[in-house]
Design a protein around this motif. Structure first.
Motif, short mmCIF file in Angstrom:
data_model
loop_
_atom_site.label_atom_id
_atom_site.label_comp_id
_atom_site.label_asym_id
_atom_site.label_seq_id
_atom_site.Cartn_x
_atom_site.Cartn_y
_atom_site.Cartn_z
N VAL A 13 59.56 31.83 16.73
CA VAL A 13 60.64 30.83 16.75
C VAL A 13 61.50 31.09 15.52
CG1 VAL A 13 61.23 28.38 16.71
CG2 VAL A 13 59.16 29.16 17.92
N ALA A 14 62.74 31.45 15.74
CA ALA A 14 63.64 31.85 14.65
C ALA A 14 64.74 30.82 14.49
CB ALA A 14 64.23 33.22 14.93
N ASP A 80 62.63 19.49 12.80
CA ASP A 80 61.92 18.63 13.76
C ASP A 80 62.31 18.98 15.20
OD1 ASP A 80 60.68 17.26 11.70
OD2 ASP A 80 62.08 15.56 11.74
N ALA A 81 63.62 19.17 15.42
CA ALA A 81 64.10 19.50 16.77
C ALA A 81 63.55 20.84 17.23
CB ALA A 81 65.63 19.52 16.78
N ALA A 82 63.49 21.80 16.31
CA ALA A 82 62.94 23.11 16.65
C ALA A 82 61.48 23.00 17.07
CB ALA A 82 63.07 24.06 15.45
N GLU A 83 60.73 22.21 16.34
CA GLU A 83 59.31 22.06 16.65
C GLU A 83 59.10 21.36 17.98
OE1 GLU A 83 57.64 20.14 13.23
OE2 GLU A 83 57.99 21.88 11.93
N ARG A 84 59.94 20.37 18.27
CA ARG A 84 59.81 19.69 19.57
C ARG A 84 60.13 20.64 20.72
NH1 ARG A 84 62.41 15.44 16.73
NH2 ARG A 84 64.42 16.05 17.63
N GLY A 87 58.06 24.72 19.06
CA GLY A 87 56.92 24.87 18.15
C GLY A 87 57.41 25.22 16.74
N PRO A 88 56.50 25.45 15.82
CA PRO A 88 56.88 25.68 14.42
C PRO A 88 57.79 26.90 14.26
CG PRO A 88 54.52 25.27 14.60
CD PRO A 88 55.02 25.45 16.00
N VAL A 89 58.77 26.75 13.38
CA VAL A 89 59.64 27.88 13.03
C VAL A 89 58.80 28.92 12.28
CG1 VAL A 89 61.59 28.61 11.60
CG2 VAL A 89 61.74 26.51 12.96
#
Length: 258
Positions: A13-14, A80-84, A87-89
């Motif tokens: 996730v970038a 937070d939006a990326a994780e939702r 997943g984790p950046v």
């Protein structure tokens, strides 16, 4: 291992700051094309929408977040939006930045602080937040800070920019030292002169011709010239690299006097 496997970013996730145009947009396209889910952060919502449509048309996974990198609450909301969504950046590309052309004696305090805040302070805080989340999630990560050859050799009219980019290079080393044992690699890319929306007119002028003559390969950077460095640092290909700055400038720094 084949090169396609070595540089594959499937499952990563970038998050890319300053992703709506210029180098940031190119970084986002390359990361998505090589398998990463990408989170694009920039202020210009319209351009982000266009980028999202382009990446989705190529079957990429993409999320856009309209935010100013100086807004700490917006920064946390972007993570937070990326994780939702994904997943984790695990890959952060700290690309957002601004330029100036004021000579030192004419540079205002406001101008100085704006350049340092965007080009150095934000780099630290986005890296700090990213590293905190990577370590909390117990996942390996790569932070890629975009520096500049002007952090290695200054020019006229760029005092604040050069100081900030030199700071980015030293910050990269310091963060790498502290985060290595936590599984987070921190490296930088120092591009030379690339034609972007921010400098297109300037590089098309006689001043640009003078700059070009100082580049040993005889041209400015083009689309694709940073892809290799980006993929090296983002992927398993660079898993033993941390604290380094990769210079991609057509030999210009090598040719500087002294």
């Amino acid at each position: 291992m084949r090169a396609a496997q070595l540089f594959d970013l499937t499952g990563r996730v970038a998050l890319v700051t300053g992703a709506s145009s210029g180098l940031g947009a190119r970084f986002a396209r390359v990361l998505a094309a090589n398998g990463a889910a990408v989170v694009l952060v920039a202020r210009r919502a319209g351009r982000l929408d266009a980028m999202r449509a382009e990446i989705e048309a190529g079957d990429g996974r993409v999320l856009t977040v309209s935010a100013d990198v100086l807004d700490r609450a917006a920064m946390r909301a972007a993570y937070d939006a990326a994780e939702r969504a994904f997943g984790p950046v695990t890959v952060l590309v700290n690309n957002a930045g601004i330029v100036h052309s004021d000579r030192a004696l004419d540079l205002s305090e406001e101008g100085w602080r704006q350049v340092l805040a965007t080009n150095l302070d934000a780099v630290f805080f986005w890296a700090q937040e990213g590293a905190r989340r990577m370590t909390a999630a117990k996942t390996a990560g790569s932070i890629i800070n975009i520096a500049s050859i002007l952090g290695l050799g200054a020019g006229k009219g760029v005092a604040a920019y050069a100081a900030a980019k030199a700071g980015v290079i030293q910050l990269t080393r310091a963060l790498a030292l502290e985060l290595a044992f936590k599984g987070v690699r921190v490296n930088a890319i120092a591009p030379g002169w690339f034609v972007t929306d921010a400098n297109r007119d300037y590089l098309a002028s006689s001043a640009g011709d003078k700059i070009k003559r100082a580049i040993p390969v005889g041209r400015f950077g083009q689309d694709g010239d940073l892809d290799g460095a980006l993929l090296l640092l983002a992927s398993e290909a660079g898993r033993f690299m941390t604290g380094t700055t990769i210079v991609v400038d057509g030999g210009q720094v090598v040719a500087l006097p002294g």
